[in-house]
Design a protein around this motif. Structure first.
Motif, PDB file in Angstrom:
ATOM      1  N   GLU A   5       0.835  -1.202   0.000  1.00 34.17           N
ATOM      2  CA  GLU A   5       0.000   0.000   0.000  1.00 34.17           C
ATOM      3  C   GLU A   5       0.872   1.256   0.000  1.00 34.17           C
ATOM      4  O   GLU A   5       0.587   2.226  -0.712  1.00 34.17           O
ATOM      5  CB  GLU A   5      -0.936   0.000   1.210  1.00 34.17           C
TER       6      GLU A   5
ATOM      7  N   ASP B 213       2.443   1.504  -3.576  1.00 31.49           N
ATOM      8  CA  ASP B 213       1.499   1.907  -4.615  1.00 31.49           C
ATOM      9  C   ASP B 213       1.114   3.376  -4.487  1.00 31.49           C
ATOM     10  O   ASP B 213       0.934   4.066  -5.501  1.00 31.49           O
ATOM     11  CB  ASP B 213       0.247   1.028  -4.554  1.00 31.49           C
ATOM     12  N   SER B 214       0.989   3.843  -3.261  1.00 27.52           N
ATOM     13  CA  SER B 214       0.687   5.269  -3.067  1.00 27.52           C
ATOM     14  C   SER B 214       1.829   6.125  -3.585  1.00 27.52           C
ATOM     15  O   SER B 214       1.607   7.176  -4.201  1.00 27.52           O
ATOM     16  CB  SER B 214       0.456   5.561  -1.587  1.00 27.52           C
TER      17      SER B 214
ATOM     18  N   LEU C  48      -2.066   3.477  -9.710  1.00 28.30           N
ATOM     19  CA  LEU C  48      -3.341   3.377  -8.994  1.00 28.30           C
ATOM     20  C   LEU C  48      -4.517   3.211  -9.959  1.00 28.30           C
ATOM     21  O   LEU C  48      -5.489   2.526  -9.644  1.00 28.30           O
ATOM     22  CB  LEU C  48      -3.539   4.614  -8.118  1.00 28.30           C
TER      23      LEU C  48
ATOM     24  N   ARG D 153      -4.363  -0.356 -11.028  1.00 26.22           N
ATOM     25  CA  ARG D 153      -4.762  -1.205  -9.914  1.00 26.22           C
ATOM     26  C   ARG D 153      -6.280  -1.179  -9.725  1.00 26.22           C
ATOM     27  O   ARG D 153      -6.893  -2.212  -9.410  1.00 26.22           O
ATOM     28  CB  ARG D 153      -4.060  -0.759  -8.634  1.00 26.22           C
ATOM     29  N   HIS D 154      -6.894  -0.023  -9.917  1.00 30.58           N
ATOM     30  CA  HIS D 154      -8.352   0.065  -9.804  1.00 30.58           C
ATOM     31  C   HIS D 154      -9.018  -0.794 -10.878  1.00 30.58           C
ATOM     32  O   HIS D 154      -9.981  -1.522 -10.600  1.00 30.58           O
ATOM     33  CB  HIS D 154      -8.795   1.516  -9.939  1.00 30.58           C
TER      34      HIS D 154
END
Length: 560
Positions: free
Chosen positions: A144, A147-148, A155, A158-159
């Protein structure tokens, strides 16, 4: 940024009002004075869970208010607009907690849900305490963080991946149902076939139950109906009976009309009635002739009505309902009969989705590895500023053959604190002080990414001393140049670097304990630093040392 904080009847805080400015704010005080309570109050403003234990003993409710100043581009504005909450440059959040435990949240005077408050709070303040070190030891959290840091491109992919993965899981669930419930499906198919056959054999016709009931009544009362019909026929038709007498009356009136026409209309009515009555007699006679008592037919009707009653009890309250149930059964039989085709379609869908997931997972891995290299460099730079210059920070990748909700990557943060040491997981090599500095390094990096410009550090310097404490203090001072920072600390090295110093104390009067918060001037800061350096007894040496620390800190702040 946070500008005002008012606390009323909260824990041991009877009445506290604080004003905050830009820059670095430090909060110090003896253990148990209420520093953590102040952070708890801020947590409630951001949507933390309320409890009746927060209400000061003897009070009806606790009240907390926080006033925030917002820039026109602050990320909280889109949410406020979406929820119809008016806001210009200031945002007032109020939280009330009753002694019963019931909580009320308000934003700019309007009541909002706890969920809404939490969504808003995430964009206003970032609170970091000692317990958050645990997230550094949790490998699931590492991906997390990475990825941020990677940003929008990753992102977005990933969504997209997560949406397809959810669909893939649903397809796999359906396949599992087909495979594991085969016997149950066979039993279901047998039941449906029986129900279909039972209804089909009945050859039901809509409305026949009503017709059968009428026919049964006719057969059951055939003798009574025949007698009544015969008597009515006899009274109306025959010598010197109803119709014959009316006919004779017509002859007499016809003779009158030859002499006096005033009864002409009467004659017409009687003549019309005669013809209607004649037709009625004909229909009664026909009805009488058709009547018969047939015990065999009555038995058949009773048996048929019993069958329909049994079917109604099983499948519906009317014949229409039974036929609708039959149609539903036939549809389900068709679906179950074609389950092999359905299963084949699900397999093809699963393979198609898996192929898409694998492609997206490869893209995620590539972007993560690129971001990992950048994050490693950034963290090592930050750690160098925090007196951990020789530390190597590494983002380790382990690919899995199993697709998960975040791709195929298992991420683990590793460090080698000293030259010549191998890379190891944080949990195995990092001390509390090292974890504090690594967390602060990450917070410094992610501050700009998250666009949250009010940071709260709650004793993150626990386990740190000496030069490391000084490094943390200087790093927080750097962060506070472009962000508002509130820091609870026991370290004089950190306290002296602040732009604003609040001292938290408690006193007991009339058997009640109260917490007070005071903004210290230079002399007050000197005395507090001396206490932090030397304990309860203040000496001239500790006082001089405190004065020197403040002067040196002033010089350092000008350089950072």
């Amino acid at each position: 940024m946070l500008r005002e904080l008012s606390i009323h009847q909260f824990a041991i805080m009877e009445e506290v009002h604080l004003s905050f400015s830009d820059g670095f704010h430090v909060l110090t005080g003896e253990t148990g004075a209420g520093k953590s309570i102040l952070i708890d109050a801020l947590g409630l403003i951001l949507g933390g869970r309320a409890s009746s234990e927060f209400v000061r003993y003897g009070a009806d409710k606790a009240e907390i208010e926080a006033l925030f100043e917002l820039s026109p581009t602050h990320p909280v504005h889109p949410l406020l607009i979406e929820w119809g909450l008016e806001c210009d440059e200031t945002l007032l959040i109020r939280r009330e907690i009753a002694a019963s435990g019931k909580s009320i949240c308000r934003i700019n005077g309007r009541i909002v849900t706890l969920f809404m408050l939490r969504q808003i709070g995430k964009k206003l303040i970032d609170i970091h305490g000692q317990h958050e070190h645990q997230s550094l030891l949790d490998n699931d959290e590492h991906v997390e963080w990475l990825d941020s840091f990677a940003g929008t491109e990753l992102l977005t992919i990933r969504h997209q991946y997560s949406q397809i993965f959810a669909e893939y899981q649903q397809v796999e669930k359906e396949l599992a149902r087909f495979r594991t419930n085969q016997q149950e499906l066979e039993h279901r198919l047998d039941l449906l076939a029986f129900q279909k056959e039972e209804i089909e054999q009945a050859n039901l016709v809509e409305g026949e139950d009503l017709e059968l009931e009428q026919e049964r009544n006719r057969l059951s009362y055939a003798e009574k109906l025949l007698n009544n019909a015969s008597r009515a026929y006899h009274l109306l038709y025959g010598d010197h009976q109803g119709l014959d007498l009316i006919q004779k009356a017509l002859f007499h009136i016809e003779d009158i009309l030859s002499l006096d026409e005033r009864l002409a209309s009467v004659y017409e009515l009687m003549q019309s009635s005669y013809y209607q009555l004649e037709e009625s007699i004909h229909q009664i006679g026909k009805y009488r002739d058709e009547l018969e008592f047939d015990p065999k037919r009555l038995g058949e009707i009773e048996e048929r009505m019993h069958l329909i009653k049994q079917l109604k009890r099983k499948y519906g309250s009317s014949i229409e309902d039974i036929l609708a149930f039959q149609a539903k059964v036939e549809q389900e039989i068709e679906e179950l009969t074609e389950r092999e085709w359905v299963e084949d379609q699900l397999l093809k869908k699963s393979e198609q989705l898996k192929k898409q997931l694998l492609e997206l997972a490869d893209q995620l891995t590539a972007l993560r590895k690129k971001a990992a290299s950048q994050l490693e460099n950034r963290v090592e730079q930050e750690l160098a500023d925090l007196n951990m210059r020789s530390t190597i920070f590494h983002v380790a990748f382990e690919s899995s053959s199993t697709l998960s909700s975040i791709g195929q990557d298992q991420i683990e943060f590793q460090i080698a604190p000293n030259p010549g040491e191998p890379l190891r997981p944080l949990a195995k090599v990092a001390s509390g002080g090292e974890l504090s500095r690594i967390m602060l390094a990450l917070k410094c990096i992610f501050t700009d990414i998250n666009q949250i410009h009010t940071l709260v550090f709650d004793e993150i310097d626990t386990g740190v001393s000496g030069r490391a404490a000084q490094a943390i203090a200087e790093k927080i001072a750097v962060v506070s140049k472009h962000n508002q920072v509130l820091c609870v600390t026991h370290l004089p090295q950190v306290a002296c670097m602040a732009d604003h110093h609040f001292y938290i104390s408690k006193e007991t009067q009339a058997g009640k304990t109260r917490t007070q918060v005071n903004l210290l001037d230079f002399e007050g800061r000197t005395n507090e630093l001396a206490r932090m350096l030397g304990g309860a007894v203040l000496t001239q040496t500790t006082h001089q040392h405190a004065t020197e620390m403040l002067r040196m800190a002033e010089l350092v702040r000008k350089k950072v």
